[in-house]
Design an enzyme around this catalytic site. Structure first.
Site, PDB file in Angstrom:
ATOM      1  N   CYS A 136       0.871  -1.178   0.000  1.00 53.57           N
ATOM      2  CA  CYS A 136       0.000   0.000   0.000  1.00 53.57           C
ATOM      3  C   CYS A 136       0.902   1.219   0.000  1.00 53.57           C
ATOM      4  CB  CYS A 136      -0.923  -0.003   1.215  1.00 53.57           C
ATOM      5  SG  CYS A 136      -1.973   1.470   1.320  1.00 53.57           S
ATOM      6  N   CYS A 181      -5.085   6.034  -3.556  1.00 52.79           N
ATOM      7  CA  CYS A 181      -4.365   4.751  -3.562  1.00 52.79           C
ATOM      8  C   CYS A 181      -2.969   5.023  -4.087  1.00 52.79           C
ATOM      9  CB  CYS A 181      -5.082   3.724  -4.434  1.00 52.79           C
ATOM     10  SG  CYS A 181      -4.210   2.137  -4.573  1.00 52.79           S
TER      11      CYS A 181
END
Length: 310
Positions: free
Chosen positions: A92, A252
């Site tokens: 991530c 993101c």
């Protein structure tokens, strides 16, 4: 649940619950993760990050091979990341920045030197950097060496066809061509013609990707800004994302990288290698250097919470 205290943080509004568990004593089953990330019955977050020493995770009852590799590479700390649905995720990009900021704030890492962070997508080197000129932020910026990327369909007709999949999205009238990008986790990037289409896309429902990836995929929708001033050094694009196991999120990090890489692919060899990616949660910078990519953006810790029950 034995967890007593957690921290809440975010990177461009992609938010996380951080659990400090250096020795790996906490039990993080899927139910616990879902409970803590629940926005009505828990703390709330797009994901959960366990702050654990690489060696502790490597030597745990369920050893993580990537943690052993991280420890061997000199990464003291490992980002054990879970999606909000409880599933384990490889990487991530926003989470890595928040993780590094947590280490700095807790005096577990020296901000004057690169911070090595172990992840299931490999060891990432994180450094503190200045925000781009004119880009105000409430927190410091961190630059993450995201490592190697690849387009799985490269060499199999992708260059001629320009896409390797199609995506059906609620709110858009027809299926759209897309390109797959592997950032250590899977992404599928769809280019749209105008901001009106980007706004019209209903990401409350999961997009349907064909062919369907075996382990799911994150789907990014982008609109590339026209190059009105003739400056080809920096590209700019707008992005929204539906993350697997989460739904639509405000940002993101790996998705921003995948989007910039897809935009560069479609632009051709003369396209920009430096991109500013605007997402609902804020702007990040993506730098492409051959088969490697770096991500820069802010990171903020917003609260410490004491849990009162399970």
């Amino acid at each position: 649940m034995t967890i007593a205290q957690v921290t809440k943080g975010h990177g461009t509004a992609n938010d996380f619950v951080l659990v400090h568990d250096p020795a790996g004593r906490e039990s993080l089953d899927a139910d616990t993760v879902r409970g803590l990330t629940d926005r009505r019955r828990g703390i709330g977050g797009d994901g959960l990050i366990r702050v654990i020493r690489s060696a502790a995770l490597a030597e745990s009852a369920t050893p993580e091979p990537a943690a052993a590799e991280a420890a061997a590479a000199g990464a003291e700390w490992f980002m054990d990341y879970r999606n909000a649905d409880g599933s384990v995720a490889e990487m991530c990009g926003n989470g890595v920045r928040v993780f590094a900021h947590y280490l700095v704030e807790k005096r577990l890492a020296d901000p004057s030197a690169p911070i090595l962070v172990g992840t299931r997508g490999g060891v990432k080197a994180v450094t503190v950097v200045d925000a781009p000129t004119g880009n105000a932020t409430t927190g410091p910026w961190y630059r993450v060496e995201m490592g190697r990327w690849r387009m799985p369909a490269a060499g199999a007709g992708l260059e001629e066809q320009g896409s390797d999949s199609r995506v059906r999205t609620r709110g858009l009238d027809v299926d759209r061509p897309a390109v797959s990008v592997d950032m250590g986790n899977p992404h599928t990037v769809v280019a749209l013609a105008a901001l009106e289409e980007l706004i019209a896309a209903d990401l409350g429902a999961a997009p349907a990707v064909e062919p369907e990836p075996s382990h799911g995929t994150n789907v990014e929708y982008i609109v590339v800004e026209a190059d009105g001033d003739g400056d080809r050094r920096t590209g700019r694009l707008h992005m929204r994302v539906h993350e697997r196991g989460v739904g639509e999120t405000f940002a993101c990090g790996t998705g921003a990288c995948a989007s910039a890489l897809a935009a560069r692919f479609w632009a051709g060899a003369e396209g920009p290698v430096d991109w500013l990616v605007e997402q609902p949660g804020g702007t990040v910078r993506v730098e492409i250097d051959g088969d490697r990519v770096a991500l820069s953006g802010p990171a903020v810790l917003v609260a410490e919470a004491v849990l009162t029950g399970s």
